[in-house]
Structures are given as C-alpha cells and as structure tokens.
Design a protein around this motif. Sequence first.
Motif, PDB file in Angstrom:
ATOM      1  N   THR A  56       0.839  -1.190   0.000  1.00 51.87           N
ATOM      2  CA  THR A  56       0.000   0.000   0.000  1.00 51.87           C
ATOM      3  C   THR A  56       0.881   1.248   0.000  1.00 51.87           C
ATOM      4  N   PRO A  57       0.324   2.400  -0.363  1.00 50.48           N
ATOM      5  CA  PRO A  57       1.094   3.637  -0.257  1.00 50.48           C
ATOM      6  C   PRO A  57       1.601   3.879   1.168  1.00 50.48           C
ATOM      7  N   GLU A  58       0.786   3.529   2.171  1.00 48.42           N
ATOM      8  CA  GLU A  58       1.216   3.697   3.564  1.00 48.42           C
ATOM      9  C   GLU A  58       2.461   2.863   3.863  1.00 48.42           C
ATOM     10  N   GLU A  59       2.486   1.634   3.358  1.00 47.99           N
ATOM     11  CA  GLU A  59       3.650   0.777   3.558  1.00 47.99           C
ATOM     12  C   GLU A  59       4.871   1.332   2.823  1.00 47.99           C
ATOM     13  N   ALA A  60       4.664   1.868   1.631  1.00 50.03           N
ATOM     14  CA  ALA A  60       5.774   2.471   0.879  1.00 50.03           C
ATOM     15  C   ALA A  60       6.349   3.647   1.654  1.00 50.03           C
ATOM     16  N   TYR A  61       5.483   4.450   2.243  1.00 52.17           N
ATOM     17  CA  TYR A  61       5.917   5.591   3.056  1.00 52.17           C
ATOM     18  C   TYR A  61       6.754   5.116   4.246  1.00 52.17           C
ATOM     19  N   GLU A  62       6.228   4.129   4.972  1.00 49.79           N
ATOM     20  CA  GLU A  62       6.911   3.655   6.184  1.00 49.79           C
ATOM     21  C   GLU A  62       8.243   2.984   5.863  1.00 49.79           C
ATOM     22  N   MET A  63       8.270   2.190   4.793  1.00 53.34           N
ATOM     23  CA  MET A  63       9.529   1.544   4.385  1.00 53.34           C
ATOM     24  C   MET A  63      10.595   2.574   4.039  1.00 53.34           C
ATOM     25  N   THR A  64      10.173   3.636   3.368  1.00 54.57           N
ATOM     26  CA  THR A  64      11.122   4.664   2.953  1.00 54.57           C
ATOM     27  C   THR A  64      11.665   5.425   4.154  1.00 54.57           C
ATOM     28  N   ALA A 111      18.019   4.768   8.703  1.00 53.18           N
ATOM     29  CA  ALA A 111      19.185   3.933   9.007  1.00 53.18           C
ATOM     30  C   ALA A 111      20.449   4.504   8.384  1.00 53.18           C
ATOM     31  N   VAL A 112      20.379   4.862   7.114  1.00 53.67           N
ATOM     32  CA  VAL A 112      21.563   5.396   6.441  1.00 53.67           C
ATOM     33  C   VAL A 112      21.903   6.781   6.970  1.00 53.67           C
ATOM     34  N   GLN A 113      20.885   7.574   7.261  1.00 48.12           N
ATOM     35  CA  GLN A 113      21.125   8.905   7.847  1.00 48.12           C
ATOM     36  C   GLN A 113      21.906   8.809   9.148  1.00 48.12           C
ATOM     37  N   ALA A 114      21.527   7.877   9.994  1.00 44.77           N
ATOM     38  CA  ALA A 114      22.185   7.737  11.293  1.00 44.77           C
ATOM     39  C   ALA A 114      23.657   7.369  11.125  1.00 44.77           C
ATOM     40  N   PHE A 115      23.948   6.441  10.237  1.00 41.02           N
ATOM     41  CA  PHE A 115      25.344   6.057  10.017  1.00 41.02           C
ATOM     42  C   PHE A 115      26.134   7.189   9.367  1.00 41.02           C
ATOM     43  N   ALA A 116      25.512   7.885   8.435  1.00 40.27           N
ATOM     44  CA  ALA A 116      26.206   9.010   7.803  1.00 40.27           C
ATOM     45  C   ALA A 116      26.553  10.075   8.827  1.00 40.27           C
ATOM     46  N   LYS A 117      25.592  10.421   9.678  1.00 42.54           N
ATOM     47  CA  LYS A 117      25.838  11.437  10.698  1.00 42.54           C
ATOM     48  C   LYS A 117      26.914  10.985  11.677  1.00 42.54           C
ATOM     49  N   SER A 118      26.877   9.724  12.076  1.00 41.31           N
ATOM     50  CA  SER A 118      27.842   9.222  13.058  1.00 41.31           C
ATOM     51  C   SER A 118      29.267   9.207  12.514  1.00 41.31           C
ATOM     52  N   GLU A 119      29.403   9.178  11.178  1.00 41.23           N
ATOM     53  CA  GLU A 119      30.727   9.166  10.554  1.00 41.23           C
ATOM     54  C   GLU A 119      31.142  10.556  10.069  1.00 41.23           C
ATOM     55  N   GLY A 120      30.334  11.572  10.397  1.00 40.47           N
ATOM     56  CA  GLY A 120      30.681  12.946  10.026  1.00 40.47           C
ATOM     57  C   GLY A 120      30.201  13.374   8.647  1.00 40.47           C
ATOM     58  N   GLY A 121      29.242  12.624   8.085  1.00 40.32           N
ATOM     59  CA  GLY A 121      28.710  12.964   6.771  1.00 40.32           C
ATOM     60  C   GLY A 121      27.212  13.192   6.816  1.00 40.32           C
ATOM     61  N   ALA A 122      26.585  13.178   5.652  1.00 34.63           N
ATOM     62  CA  ALA A 122      25.135  13.393   5.572  1.00 34.63           C
ATOM     63  C   ALA A 122      24.604  12.733   4.311  1.00 34.63           C
ATOM     64  N   VAL A 123      23.374  12.268   4.388  1.00 35.70           N
ATOM     65  CA  VAL A 123      22.697  11.744   3.208  1.00 35.70           C
ATOM     66  C   VAL A 123      22.312  12.917   2.317  1.00 35.70           C
ATOM     67  N   VAL A 124      22.570  12.779   1.021  1.00 33.61           N
ATOM     68  CA  VAL A 124      22.292  13.836   0.050  1.00 33.61           C
ATOM     69  C   VAL A 124      21.061  13.515  -0.803  1.00 33.61           C
ATOM     70  N   HIS A 125      20.880  12.235  -1.106  1.00 35.50           N
ATOM     71  CA  HIS A 125      19.781  11.881  -2.007  1.00 35.50           C
ATOM     72  C   HIS A 125      19.150  10.550  -1.608  1.00 35.50           C
ATOM     73  N   VAL A 126      17.997  10.297  -2.209  1.00 35.94           N
ATOM     74  CA  VAL A 126      17.282   9.032  -2.026  1.00 35.94           C
ATOM     75  C   VAL A 126      16.925   8.491  -3.404  1.00 35.94           C
ATOM     76  N   LYS A 127      17.187   7.204  -3.598  1.00 35.87           N
ATOM     77  CA  LYS A 127      16.824   6.530  -4.850  1.00 35.87           C
ATOM     78  C   LYS A 127      16.235   5.166  -4.505  1.00 35.87           C
ATOM     79  N   PRO A 128      14.951   4.948  -4.739  1.00 33.52           N
ATOM     80  CA  PRO A 128      14.386   3.626  -4.490  1.00 33.52           C
ATOM     81  C   PRO A 128      15.098   2.555  -5.321  1.00 33.52           C
ATOM     82  N   HIS A 129      15.012   1.323  -4.839  1.00 34.25           N
ATOM     83  CA  HIS A 129      15.707   0.209  -5.481  1.00 34.25           C
ATOM     84  C   HIS A 129      14.749  -0.732  -6.197  1.00 34.25           C
ATOM     85  N   GLY A 130      15.236  -1.316  -7.286  1.00 35.69           N
ATOM     86  CA  GLY A 130      14.610  -2.470  -7.910  1.00 35.69           C
ATOM     87  C   GLY A 130      13.127  -2.351  -8.208  1.00 35.69           C
ATOM     88  N   ALA A 131      12.366  -3.340  -7.727  1.00 33.29           N
ATOM     89  CA  ALA A 131      10.932  -3.370  -8.003  1.00 33.29           C
ATOM     90  C   ALA A 131      10.228  -2.140  -7.428  1.00 33.29           C
TER      91      ALA A 131
END
Length: 255
Positions: free
Chosen positions: A80-88, A94-114
């Motif tokens: 459902t759209p709600e599930e797509a929202y929550e998954m995103t 998760a990636v934001q947290a690791f980027a911040k902890s290493e002194g960086g930042a997430v710049v973009h988002v690109k969905p994968h595959g299907a």
Amino acid sequence: MLQVDLNCDMGEGFGVYRTSSDSELMKYITSANIACGFHAGDAATIRRTVKLALEHGVAIGAHPGLPDLAGFGRRVIGITPEEAYEMTVYQLGAVQAFAKSEGGAVVHVKPHGALYNMAAGNRQLADAIAEAVYKVDPSLLLFGLAGSELIHAGKAIGLHTINEVFADRTYESDGSLTPRGVAGAVIADASRAAEQAVNMIKNGEVITRQQSRLILKADTVCVHGDTPGALEHVKQLREALEAEGVAVKKAGKEA
C-alpha cells in the motif's frame, strides 16, 4: 559545458556476503546509493560503505527497497502507499544515522529495484515515497526514472528531482526499463553501455528495444554494481563521457 552525475548501487552485501568491487567503483563515481537493509545490506555493511563514500568524496544516498532479501528486492510485492511511506522513512533513517555518526550526511534518495519501477508508473506509490523523503528532510534530492511518476510526485511536493538514465539497461517505447526477464534487458557489453549513455546525455534520446526514438532528460546516469563487469562498465563510461567533453560531477540543485 554539459555535466552529469555518475551513480552506482553500493553496499549490497550482508553478513558474510560482500560486494568486493565497491572500493574500486568508488574511485570513478560521484554518487553512491547505499542499500538500507531490506533488499540487501546490514548495519556493518551500511557503515563500511558510508565510510568508503566519505573517503572518496562521493555523495551518500539511501537506496530503500522492498523487504525481499531472497529476491534482491527485484520481485514485485503488492504494498500500500502507507507501507511504501513507512519503508522509505525507516530505511532512510538507518543510512542517515550512520552518515551522521561518521561525520557525513545523506544527500539523495533513490528507491531500489521493483520499488523503483513500481513508483515509476504508480502515482500513489510515488506520492507516498516523495512524501516520506520530504517529511524526513525537504532538502534531499530524489532520484527517479527520467520523466516518471516518481519525478512528477517529487516536483509536486517540493523536492528537487534528479532524472536518472541507465547505461546498462534497455528501454521500452513507453519510457520504462525493459523487464529483466526479457532477453537483452541488461547490456553486458561495456562499450555499448557507454555509447548509449553518451547519446542520452549529449542528445537527450535513447533508441528503445522496439527501435523507436525516446526523448528523455539525463541528470544522472546509473551503472548497477551487480552487473557482470561493473567496474569495467564504470571505467569505460567515465572515459567516454570525459572524451566527449561531459563533466562528471555530483548531482545538485543547480543541475
């Protein structure tokens, strides 16, 4: 001068399974789409890939996918759209947290595959993904298939969208990517992939599988990290672009 971002899907191992070419691929790309743990990746892999990107000055992107490790996120799952929202939101966090902890930042988002392909043609799913990205951080760039519903949804909510084209995939006349189950959908020849990419970037067009001429906008070009010979693909593509006077630079709001 023409310019384009060169992106690659990265960090797609997990546990004891590693994608061995990531460290070499990082030398040639400008943006990395990092698997977030649903279709591939895990905590250690995300952290390792984030650190690699920072070491090479490569833009960090979150690459959220469907919860399908066995199918590598490439099998269609009815959500459902709600599930797509929550998954995103979940995977981006998760990636934001690791980027911040290493002194960086997430710049973009690109969905994968299907998930990427579903959002390209389904406006409700596209709206849900765009809303998730916007609510987490409206300054993030949203990568989507050139001219797709995901690009339209991102623009509608106020995100800066990046039209993506593929060097190593063939296209259908409606602008979609040829399904992987169709023979020839993945371009294995590195020189042919580079030639297709140069044509898309310089001339804004691609010849489809049906031999029609498709007009498209190319802000970033992708080479899949799991394509056989991916490293040779990226090397030849970068050399071909630079030989044609195309500057390879990170995607940005001025693009």
